[in-house]
Design a protein around this motif. Structure first.
Motif, PDB file in Angstrom:
ATOM      1  N   TYR A  39      -1.341  55.227  49.456  1.00  0.00           N
ATOM      2  CA  TYR A  39      -2.621  54.921  48.832  1.00  0.00           C
ATOM      3  C   TYR A  39      -3.750  55.525  49.650  1.00  0.00           C
ATOM      4  N   CYS A  95      -1.318  55.712  54.317  1.00  0.00           N
ATOM      5  CA  CYS A  95      -2.717  55.536  53.897  1.00  0.00           C
ATOM      6  C   CYS A  95      -3.498  56.776  54.276  1.00  0.00           C
ATOM      7  N   ARG A 101      -4.191  48.432  56.332  1.00  0.00           N
ATOM      8  CA  ARG A 101      -3.606  47.620  55.273  1.00  0.00           C
ATOM      9  C   ARG A 101      -4.475  47.711  54.033  1.00  0.00           C
ATOM     10  N   PRO A 102      -3.960  47.316  52.880  1.00  0.00           N
ATOM     11  CA  PRO A 102      -4.779  47.354  51.659  1.00  0.00           C
ATOM     12  C   PRO A 102      -6.047  46.504  51.738  1.00  0.00           C
ATOM     13  N   ASP A 103      -6.106  45.536  52.673  1.00  0.00           N
ATOM     14  CA  ASP A 103      -7.330  44.750  52.843  1.00  0.00           C
ATOM     15  C   ASP A 103      -8.289  45.380  53.862  1.00  0.00           C
ATOM     16  N   GLY A 104      -7.951  46.571  54.350  1.00  0.00           N
ATOM     17  CA  GLY A 104      -8.839  47.285  55.260  1.00  0.00           C
ATOM     18  C   GLY A 104      -8.640  46.990  56.729  1.00  0.00           C
ATOM     19  N   VAL A 105      -7.675  46.149  57.080  1.00  0.00           N
ATOM     20  CA  VAL A 105      -7.417  45.805  58.477  1.00  0.00           C
ATOM     21  C   VAL A 105      -6.452  46.820  59.084  1.00  0.00           C
ATOM     22  N   SER A 158       1.085  47.663  56.174  1.00  0.00           N
ATOM     23  CA  SER A 158       0.368  48.865  55.756  1.00  0.00           C
ATOM     24  C   SER A 158       1.351  49.823  55.093  1.00  0.00           C
ATOM     25  N   LEU A 165     -10.762  39.713  64.178  1.00  0.00           N
ATOM     26  CA  LEU A 165     -11.527  40.251  63.053  1.00  0.00           C
ATOM     27  C   LEU A 165     -12.982  39.796  63.125  1.00  0.00           C
ATOM     28  N   TRP A 222      -7.749  55.250  51.327  1.00  0.00           N
ATOM     29  CA  TRP A 222      -8.797  54.351  51.798  1.00  0.00           C
ATOM     30  C   TRP A 222     -10.111  55.124  51.763  1.00  0.00           C
TER      31      TRP A 222
END
Length: 390
Positions: free
Chosen positions: A316, A282, A345-349, A279, A146, A318
């Motif tokens: 969801y 999305c 993923r919900p954290d953007g990864v 994830s 990251l 993004w």
């Protein structure tokens, strides 16, 4: 017939790394064609010519800009200024998937798209293209963590304005005849040198097995084709499409869009990297490589409706997939109605993105199953709209 996960195993384990235009990518296309034949469908194989590297155009562009620095100090000030701006223009065109002189300098190879058409039970009132790409990316240092990815994105974000500043300084130096204007240009040149090094290093790395990116997407297209064969929609024709060379600039999707302009404005649903742990289904509102490319608003609203109707699927949105592209990019530019699923993923990864760890064991079957169920319900919703239109 094989499930999505069985297709993922066949593509990522049995065939393995599937670099763009390689024999392994062709083997993956042959596999998709055999799946279609086993379903009693006619596979259509459409060859095209593609670049073999996503990184080479940027290595050529940044390397050329770096060569303008000594040229400026050696007296070729106007050439340095004009050459820099020409390379910047080519870079912008490349970032927007537009043909440009950089592409003439990149090695080429042959690839192919494979698709089959699944007719509805009744008259065709709507057409959907389900798209998943077969090829896999390399494993550059820029995607190794990251922190490395954040550094890479920062350098790329600053690189274009830095190059513009360098070109402007060269232009002033050429206009005034004062070579001292070249010295401040060394600062953005250092930035470009870092981008150049990353681009060169990326092209020297091995290909990933691509279990998540994108055996999951291509495998899901094949599994949904089998289900649609058993349970056809009422008035929606579905094209199951497996593309080549997405990883080097969406060449396969672009070739498909050019060849099938006569389809009008079909719905183009992209399935890309849809099995990462943590994830869920999305849906991208937009993707941005340089310019924002938005998903179709009506399809986004329909996806929201499906997500509300089936909360157990955990779907969801993004808002913006930055510094990246999918096969949806050429379709958006052509005016097609596009909806793209990329399971960040919900954290953007995006798990295991362009990493050696993108292997079969790191695909989450539960995420794959929920995403496939979401896409199936989305197809049902599209078909209901087609029925309602009469």
């Amino acid at each position: 017939m094989p499930s999505t996960m069985e297709h993922v195993m066949a593509l990522s384990v049995t065939i393995g790394p599937r670099g763009s235009t390689t024999e392994a990518e062709r083997a993956a296309a042959d596999y998709a064609a055999e799946v279609f034949r086993a379903l009693g469908l006619t596979p259509h194989v459409e060859p095209f010519v593609s670049a073999t590297s996503a990184w080479r155009p940027y290595a050529i562009a940044t390397g050329g800009m770096l060569l303008m620095v000594p040229l400026f100090f050696l007296g070729g000030r106007w050439i340095a200024a004009l050459g820099t701006f020409l390379l910047i223009l080519c870079t912008v065109l490349e970032l927007t998937f537009t043909p440009n002189p950089l592409r003439l300098l990149v090695p080429k190879g042959r690839s192919q798209n494979v698709y089959a058409v699944l007719p509805p039970a009744g008259p065709v009132r709507e057409r959907v293209i389900l798209c998943g790409h077969l090829d896999t990316h390399r494993t550059p240092w820029a995607f190794s963590s990251l922190r490395a990815l954040a550094l890479y994105r920062t350098l790329v974000t600053l690189g274009l304005p830095g190059a513009l500043g360098m070109g402007a300084l060269f232009g002033i130096g050429a206009w005034t005849g004062d070579p001292r204007w070249g010295w401040p240009a060394l600062l953005p040149a250092l930035l470009l040198a870092a981008v150049f090094a990353m681009a060169v290093q990326a092209d020297l790395t091995p290909y990933t097995h691509g279990a998540n990116d994108n055996a999951t997407g291509a495998g899901m297209v094949l599994a949904l084709a089998e289900r649609l064969r058993r349970e056809p929609l009422r008035h929606t024709e579905v094209w199951a499409l497996c593309t080549g060379c997405e990883e080097v600039g969406a060449y396969g999707a672009a070739a498909f869009v050019r060849r099938h302009r006569d389809l009008g404005r079909p719905i183009f649903i992209v399935l890309d990297t849809v099995g990462g742990p943590g994830s869920g289904p999305c849906v991208l509102v937009q993707e941005t490589m340089l310019l924002p490319l938005r998903s179709d608003p009506e399809l986004l609203a329909l996806a929201e409706e499906v997500a509300r109707s089936y909360p157990e699927l955990g779907a969801y949105r993004w808002p913006n997939f930055r510094g990246a592209y999918t096969d949806g990019a050429p379709a958006v530019r052509a005016g097609w109605r596009v909806l793209t699923l990329v399971n960040l993923r919900p954290d953007g990864v995006l798990p295991y993105w362009h990493q050696p760890s993108d292997v079969y064991e790191n695909v989450d079957p539960g995420v794959v199953a929920r995403t496939e169920a979401f896409v199936w319900q989305l197809l049902q919703a599209i078909d209901r709209q087609a029925i309602a239109r009469g």
